[in-house]
Design an enzyme around this catalytic site. Structure first.
Site, PDB file in Angstrom:
ATOM      1  N   TYR A  49      54.157  36.005   0.948  1.00  0.00           N
ATOM      2  CA  TYR A  49      55.303  35.251   0.426  1.00  0.00           C
ATOM      3  C   TYR A  49      55.630  33.986   1.228  1.00  0.00           C
ATOM      4  O   TYR A  49      56.543  33.243   0.839  1.00  0.00           O
ATOM      5  CB  TYR A  49      56.537  36.155   0.368  1.00  0.00           C
ATOM      6  CG  TYR A  49      56.349  37.335  -0.566  1.00  0.00           C
ATOM      7  CD1 TYR A  49      56.210  37.137  -1.936  1.00  0.00           C
ATOM      8  CD2 TYR A  49      56.276  38.642  -0.078  1.00  0.00           C
ATOM      9  CE1 TYR A  49      56.012  38.201  -2.794  1.00  0.00           C
ATOM     10  CE2 TYR A  49      56.085  39.719  -0.933  1.00  0.00           C
ATOM     11  CZ  TYR A  49      55.953  39.485  -2.289  1.00  0.00           C
ATOM     12  OH  TYR A  49      55.748  40.539  -3.137  1.00  0.00           O
ATOM     13  N   HIS A 109      57.450  33.265  -9.843  1.00  0.00           N
ATOM     14  CA  HIS A 109      56.881  34.201  -8.870  1.00  0.00           C
ATOM     15  C   HIS A 109      56.269  33.414  -7.727  1.00  0.00           C
ATOM     16  O   HIS A 109      55.458  32.502  -7.961  1.00  0.00           O
ATOM     17  CB  HIS A 109      55.824  35.101  -9.523  1.00  0.00           C
ATOM     18  CG  HIS A 109      56.413  35.927 -10.614  1.00  0.00           C
ATOM     19  ND1 HIS A 109      57.249  36.984 -10.357  1.00  0.00           N
ATOM     20  CD2 HIS A 109      56.348  35.798 -11.954  1.00  0.00           C
ATOM     21  CE1 HIS A 109      57.670  37.483 -11.503  1.00  0.00           C
ATOM     22  NE2 HIS A 109      57.133  36.785 -12.489  1.00  0.00           N
TER      23      HIS A 109
HETATM   24  O1  CA2 Z   1      55.664  36.873  -6.187  1.00  0.00           O
HETATM   25  C1  CA2 Z   1      56.842  37.109  -6.472  1.00  0.00           C
HETATM   26  O2  CA2 Z   1      57.732  36.270  -6.345  1.00  0.00           O
HETATM   27  C2  CA2 Z   1      57.249  38.500  -6.912  1.00  0.00           C
HETATM   28  O3  CA2 Z   1      58.195  38.366  -7.981  1.00  0.00           O
HETATM   29  C3  CA2 Z   1      57.882  39.173  -5.709  1.00  0.00           C
HETATM   30  C4  CA2 Z   1      58.228  40.642  -5.952  1.00  0.00           C
HETATM   31  C5  CA2 Z   1      57.039  41.410  -6.510  1.00  0.00           C
HETATM   32  O4  CA2 Z   1      57.432  42.732  -6.840  1.00  0.00           O
HETATM   33  C6  CA2 Z   1      56.469  40.734  -7.744  1.00  0.00           C
HETATM   34  O5  CA2 Z   1      55.345  41.462  -8.179  1.00  0.00           O
HETATM   35  C7  CA2 Z   1      56.068  39.300  -7.441  1.00  0.00           C
HETATM   36  C8  CA2 Z   1      58.634  41.343  -4.642  1.00  0.00           C
HETATM   37  C9  CA2 Z   1      59.624  40.631  -3.806  1.00  0.00           C
HETATM   38  C10 CA2 Z   1      59.640  41.253  -2.447  1.00  0.00           C
HETATM   39  O6  CA2 Z   1      59.802  40.243  -1.505  1.00  0.00           O
HETATM   40  C11 CA2 Z   1      59.553  40.520  -0.209  1.00  0.00           C
HETATM   41  C12 CA2 Z   1      59.587  39.450   0.640  1.00  0.00           C
HETATM   42  C13 CA2 Z   1      59.317  39.657   1.981  1.00  0.00           C
HETATM   43  C14 CA2 Z   1      59.025  40.916   2.455  1.00  0.00           C
HETATM   44  C15 CA2 Z   1      58.995  41.991   1.590  1.00  0.00           C
HETATM   45  C16 CA2 Z   1      59.265  41.789   0.254  1.00  0.00           C
END
Ligand code: CA2
Length: 148
Positions: A26, A103
């Site tokens: 991310y 996303h």
């Molecule tokens: O890529 C994206 O922005 C997502 O929407 C992020 C979601 C995931 O479930 C989708 O498949 C794709 C998850 C967000 C979790 O974000 C975190 C950030 C840092 C550490 C842990 C989780």
């Protein structure tokens, strides 16, 4: 009455963890960085942003409903609810305003369960896999549609 020049920015479950873990997926930016970037890009185009993050599906749905009162469009990263929530889809289609699905990661290069989105056929704009710059792109594309 003229359309309000305000956008709702919604970030769903776990996006409050941005910048604290999983930087390889991310990136290093925080949720505060995302909200600041989105507000700056919108401001340059003459729009205000109201930002909300929640880990609770009902809170997100209520915020989408409330946008009917004073927003012209919605930018949403629904997090994991992208792949599971008919209720969030129904809220977004129910308010009848254009929305952008964002996303940060390239969901199509990840696990198969992330390839399906309940929103992809109803989103006016989709930006996938561009990191947090995707929020800026989403604002520009959504405003282009709104200002037509
Ligand atoms: O890529 C994206 O922005 C997502 O929407 C992020 C979601 C995931 O479930 C989708 O498949 C794709 C998850 C967000 C979790 O974000 C975190 C950030 C840092 C550490 C842990 C989780």
């Amino acid at each position: 009455m003229s359309e309000p020049r305000r956008l709702l920015l919604v970030n769903g479950p776990n996006l409050n963890l941005l910048g604290t873990r999983e930087p390889a997926v991310y990136g290093p930016a925080t949720l505060a960085d995302v909200e600041k970037l989105t507000a700056e890009v919108a401001a340059a185009l003459g729009y205000e942003v109201r930002a909300l993050q929640s880990n609770h599906e009902g809170v997100l749905i209520d915020a989408v409903h409330a946008a009917r009162e004073d927003c012209a469009g919605i930018i949403i990263n629904p997090g994991g609810l992208t792949h599971t929530s008919v209720a969030l889809r129904d809220a977004l289609t129910g308010v009848g305003m254009p929305f952008a699905e964002v996303h940060i990661s390239d969901v199509y290069a990840r696990e198969k369960f992330r390839h399906f989105s309940y929103l992809d056929d109803v989103a006016a704009v989709r930006v996938v896999g561009k990191g947090i710059d995707g929020y800026a792109d989403a604002v520009r594309e959504l405003v282009a549609l709104l200002d037509g």
